[in-house]
Design a protein around this motif. Structure first.
Motif, PDB file in Angstrom:
ATOM      1  N   GLU A 139      50.013  59.526 -13.845  1.00  0.00           N
ATOM      2  CA  GLU A 139      51.045  58.554 -13.526  1.00  0.00           C
ATOM      3  C   GLU A 139      52.368  58.957 -14.150  1.00  0.00           C
ATOM      4  O   GLU A 139      52.433  59.417 -15.280  1.00  0.00           O
ATOM      5  CB  GLU A 139      50.632  57.170 -14.057  1.00  0.00           C
ATOM      6  CG  GLU A 139      49.454  56.564 -13.311  1.00  0.00           C
ATOM      7  CD  GLU A 139      49.760  56.334 -11.844  1.00  0.00           C
ATOM      8  OE1 GLU A 139      50.886  55.902 -11.529  1.00  0.00           O
ATOM      9  OE2 GLU A 139      48.879  56.596 -11.023  1.00  0.00           O
ATOM     10  N   HIS A 140      53.421  58.827 -13.424  1.00  0.00           N
ATOM     11  CA  HIS A 140      54.746  59.019 -13.983  1.00  0.00           C
ATOM     12  C   HIS A 140      55.686  58.065 -13.269  1.00  0.00           C
ATOM     13  O   HIS A 140      55.365  57.533 -12.220  1.00  0.00           O
ATOM     14  CB  HIS A 140      55.195  60.472 -13.862  1.00  0.00           C
ATOM     15  CG  HIS A 140      55.226  61.006 -12.456  1.00  0.00           C
ATOM     16  ND1 HIS A 140      54.100  61.110 -11.672  1.00  0.00           N
ATOM     17  CD2 HIS A 140      56.254  61.467 -11.714  1.00  0.00           C
ATOM     18  CE1 HIS A 140      54.432  61.622 -10.492  1.00  0.00           C
ATOM     19  NE2 HIS A 140      55.723  61.837 -10.489  1.00  0.00           N
ATOM     20  N   ASP A 141      56.816  57.831 -13.849  1.00  0.00           N
ATOM     21  CA  ASP A 141      57.737  56.814 -13.376  1.00  0.00           C
ATOM     22  C   ASP A 141      58.421  57.298 -12.106  1.00  0.00           C
ATOM     23  O   ASP A 141      59.336  58.124 -12.154  1.00  0.00           O
ATOM     24  CB  ASP A 141      58.757  56.514 -14.481  1.00  0.00           C
ATOM     25  CG  ASP A 141      59.666  55.364 -14.099  1.00  0.00           C
ATOM     26  OD1 ASP A 141      59.508  54.822 -12.991  1.00  0.00           O
ATOM     27  OD2 ASP A 141      60.540  55.011 -14.911  1.00  0.00           O
ATOM     28  N   LEU A 142      58.004  56.772 -10.962  1.00  0.00           N
ATOM     29  CA  LEU A 142      58.586  57.206  -9.691  1.00  0.00           C
ATOM     30  C   LEU A 142      60.063  56.871  -9.610  1.00  0.00           C
ATOM     31  O   LEU A 142      60.828  57.582  -8.954  1.00  0.00           O
ATOM     32  CB  LEU A 142      57.826  56.571  -8.527  1.00  0.00           C
ATOM     33  CG  LEU A 142      56.458  57.158  -8.206  1.00  0.00           C
ATOM     34  CD1 LEU A 142      55.843  56.431  -7.020  1.00  0.00           C
ATOM     35  CD2 LEU A 142      56.539  58.644  -7.915  1.00  0.00           C
ATOM     36  N   HIS A 143      60.474  55.776 -10.256  1.00  0.00           N
ATOM     37  CA  HIS A 143      61.897  55.430 -10.251  1.00  0.00           C
ATOM     38  C   HIS A 143      62.738  56.547 -10.867  1.00  0.00           C
ATOM     39  O   HIS A 143      63.867  56.795 -10.441  1.00  0.00           O
ATOM     40  CB  HIS A 143      62.122  54.134 -11.039  1.00  0.00           C
ATOM     41  CG  HIS A 143      62.114  52.914 -10.181  1.00  0.00           C
ATOM     42  ND1 HIS A 143      62.806  52.828  -8.990  1.00  0.00           N
ATOM     43  CD2 HIS A 143      61.492  51.713 -10.335  1.00  0.00           C
ATOM     44  CE1 HIS A 143      62.616  51.642  -8.466  1.00  0.00           C
ATOM     45  NE2 HIS A 143      61.818  50.943  -9.247  1.00  0.00           N
ATOM     46  N   ALA A 144      62.189  57.211 -11.881  1.00  0.00           N
ATOM     47  CA  ALA A 144      62.930  58.271 -12.560  1.00  0.00           C
ATOM     48  C   ALA A 144      62.823  59.599 -11.820  1.00  0.00           C
ATOM     49  O   ALA A 144      63.629  60.501 -12.050  1.00  0.00           O
ATOM     50  CB  ALA A 144      62.410  58.440 -13.992  1.00  0.00           C
ATOM     51  N   VAL A 145      61.846  59.714 -10.921  1.00  0.00           N
ATOM     52  CA  VAL A 145      61.579  60.989 -10.251  1.00  0.00           C
ATOM     53  C   VAL A 145      62.167  61.031  -8.841  1.00  0.00           C
ATOM     54  O   VAL A 145      62.763  62.027  -8.431  1.00  0.00           O
ATOM     55  CB  VAL A 145      60.051  61.245 -10.193  1.00  0.00           C
ATOM     56  CG1 VAL A 145      59.732  62.489  -9.364  1.00  0.00           C
ATOM     57  CG2 VAL A 145      59.477  61.381 -11.597  1.00  0.00           C
ATOM     58  N   VAL A 146      61.993  59.943  -8.084  1.00  0.00           N
ATOM     59  CA  VAL A 146      62.351  59.918  -6.658  1.00  0.00           C
ATOM     60  C   VAL A 146      63.668  59.180  -6.461  1.00  0.00           C
ATOM     61  O   VAL A 146      63.885  58.095  -7.003  1.00  0.00           O
ATOM     62  CB  VAL A 146      61.243  59.227  -5.839  1.00  0.00           C
ATOM     63  CG1 VAL A 146      61.600  59.250  -4.346  1.00  0.00           C
ATOM     64  CG2 VAL A 146      59.892  59.875  -6.087  1.00  0.00           C
ATOM     65  N   SER A 147      64.552  59.760  -5.651  1.00  0.00           N
ATOM     66  CA  SER A 147      65.791  59.087  -5.261  1.00  0.00           C
ATOM     67  C   SER A 147      66.116  59.453  -3.824  1.00  0.00           C
ATOM     68  O   SER A 147      65.606  60.450  -3.291  1.00  0.00           O
ATOM     69  CB  SER A 147      66.953  59.460  -6.192  1.00  0.00           C
ATOM     70  OG  SER A 147      67.185  60.859  -6.168  1.00  0.00           O
ATOM     71  N   PHE A 148      66.943  58.648  -3.202  1.00  0.00           N
ATOM     72  CA  PHE A 148      67.327  58.868  -1.812  1.00  0.00           C
ATOM     73  C   PHE A 148      68.835  58.717  -1.677  1.00  0.00           C
ATOM     74  O   PHE A 148      69.475  57.988  -2.443  1.00  0.00           O
ATOM     75  CB  PHE A 148      66.610  57.887  -0.883  1.00  0.00           C
ATOM     76  CG  PHE A 148      65.116  58.028  -0.899  1.00  0.00           C
ATOM     77  CD1 PHE A 148      64.496  59.043  -0.205  1.00  0.00           C
ATOM     78  CD2 PHE A 148      64.334  57.144  -1.630  1.00  0.00           C
ATOM     79  CE1 PHE A 148      63.110  59.183  -0.224  1.00  0.00           C
ATOM     80  CE2 PHE A 148      62.959  57.275  -1.662  1.00  0.00           C
ATOM     81  CZ  PHE A 148      62.347  58.301  -0.956  1.00  0.00           C
ATOM     82  N   LYS A 149      69.377  59.408  -0.690  1.00  0.00           N
ATOM     83  CA  LYS A 149      70.827  59.408  -0.515  1.00  0.00           C
ATOM     84  C   LYS A 149      71.161  59.600   0.955  1.00  0.00           C
ATOM     85  O   LYS A 149      70.547  60.425   1.637  1.00  0.00           O
ATOM     86  CB  LYS A 149      71.439  60.546  -1.352  1.00  0.00           C
ATOM     87  CG  LYS A 149      72.943  60.640  -1.304  1.00  0.00           C
ATOM     88  CD  LYS A 149      73.418  61.780  -2.203  1.00  0.00           C
ATOM     89  CE  LYS A 149      74.929  61.913  -2.206  1.00  0.00           C
ATOM     90  NZ  LYS A 149      75.361  63.036  -3.096  1.00  0.00           N
ATOM     91  N   ARG A 150      72.152  58.828   1.426  1.00  0.00           N
ATOM     92  CA  ARG A 150      72.665  59.041   2.779  1.00  0.00           C
ATOM     93  C   ARG A 150      73.590  60.244   2.752  1.00  0.00           C
ATOM     94  O   ARG A 150      74.569  60.282   1.983  1.00  0.00           O
ATOM     95  CB  ARG A 150      73.412  57.789   3.268  1.00  0.00           C
ATOM     96  CG  ARG A 150      73.774  57.829   4.753  1.00  0.00           C
ATOM     97  CD  ARG A 150      75.117  58.454   4.983  1.00  0.00           C
ATOM     98  NE  ARG A 150      75.383  58.689   6.399  1.00  0.00           N
ATOM     99  CZ  ARG A 150      76.376  59.449   6.866  1.00  0.00           C
ATOM    100  NH1 ARG A 150      77.200  60.055   6.027  1.00  0.00           N
ATOM    101  NH2 ARG A 150      76.544  59.599   8.158  1.00  0.00           N
ATOM    102  N   GLN A 151      73.305  61.248   3.568  1.00  0.00           N
ATOM    103  CA  GLN A 151      74.094  62.474   3.514  1.00  0.00           C
ATOM    104  C   GLN A 151      73.958  63.251   4.815  1.00  0.00           C
ATOM    105  O   GLN A 151      72.863  63.402   5.356  1.00  0.00           O
ATOM    106  CB  GLN A 151      73.594  63.348   2.347  1.00  0.00           C
ATOM    107  CG  GLN A 151      74.354  64.641   2.151  1.00  0.00           C
ATOM    108  CD  GLN A 151      73.763  65.477   1.026  1.00  0.00           C
ATOM    109  OE1 GLN A 151      72.875  66.284   1.231  1.00  0.00           O
ATOM    110  NE2 GLN A 151      74.252  65.260  -0.206  1.00  0.00           N
TER     111      GLN A 151
END
Length: 283
Positions: A139-151
């Motif tokens: 388990e690891h903190d997905l909030h700290a690992v995954v991000s999304f961006k409109r580009q």
């Protein structure tokens, strides 16, 4: 009858968007994965042939992430240090963040909390199944690992010190036998120059030894989709670089050192578009 017709016309005039047929000139259809993966397969089959060393502890970029489900699956299964999903459509980015929040709640064993659903029912089924099948990784903190961006990746500016270890440019799935490629839609919308820009920017963004995971679409897929807009119609007529040329261009002109072709090789009748080879280039 006439009264009903007049009322319908008034409603259309008041809410034109509600009655307008949606067009997706960039292949930015909503919910690629839910119909294809959620019904028969627990996780995206391509993850079975992906190598952990491409992702574990690595900084990754997913170009054309759509609703983010595969981005999230990769992060959870392979323990990326970071993974950024980019998409040209802000609505798909909103869907991706919704799916990320839901995945985190499911992992924590929390209910839906009554939040308004932005993703489709099929996407939610996919995430429920994925969360139970891919949780073998630590388990690891997905909030700290995954991000999304409109580009719009083709026209985006990247700081000189921004680099990635692995970049994915794959096709994503709509319905049972229909797949739509990020590279194909860039090619149709911005022609050969746009395709070369895509390849060149990916190469520059990769660290030495970095990995590009690419799924070219066959030319017949271009023929089936080029009429979606006047721009794609025009570019289709002027395209000189064919999908079978991609490998040579990436090796001889862009500068990648090696390429490996991976075949998923699903034998069952539900494999559909998953049987196309995946090309893995190393810088």
């Amino acid at each position: 009858m006439a009264e009903a017709h007049d009322r319908t016309q008034v409603e259309r005039n008041q809410n034109p968007k509600k009655h307008r047929k949606h067009a997706f000139p960039y292949g930015n259809y909503r919910n690629y994965y839910g119909y294809r993966v959620g019904q028969k397969l627990v996780e995206d089959p391509r993850l079975k042939v992906f190598k952990k060393e491409w992702f574990e502890g690595k900084d990754c970029l997913d170009i054309g992430c759509n609703n983010g489900i595969v981005t999230i699956q990769i992060a959870r299964k392979f323990n990326c240090r970071s993974i950024l999903g980019v998409d040209i459509d802000s609505d798909r980015v909103d869907d991706a963040y919704w799916n990320l929040r839901r995945e985190i709640r499911l992992s924590d064993g929390n209910p839906d909390n009554g939040l308004k659903c932005r993703a489709s029912k099929a996407s939610r089924i996919d995430l429920v199944e994925a969360s139970t099948s891919i949780s073998s990784s630590k388990e690891h903190d997905l909030h700290a690992v995954v991000s999304f961006k409109r580009q719009n990746f083709i026209f985006s500016h990247h700081p000189p010190d921004q680099h990635y270890d692995t970049i994915l440019c794959m096709h994503v799935f709509l319905f049972l036998y229909c797949s739509l490629s990020v590279a194909k839609w860039i090619h149709l919308n911005w022609g050969d120059d746009g395709l070369i820009t895509l390849f060149s920017k990916i190469w520059k963004l990769l660290n030495p030894g970095g990995i590009l995971v690419l799924e070219p679409q066959p030319w017949k897929s271009y023929e089936a989709n080029y009429s979606v807009s006047e721009t794609t119609k025009m570019n289709f007529r002027t395209i000189k670089i064919l999908p079978e040329d991609f490998q040579e261009i990436l090796l001889d002109k862009i500068g990648f050192r090696t390429v490996e072709a991976l075949n998923i090789g699903l034998a069952d009748g539900n494999s559909g578009g998953f049987n196309r080879p995946i090309l893995v280039f190393q810088k």
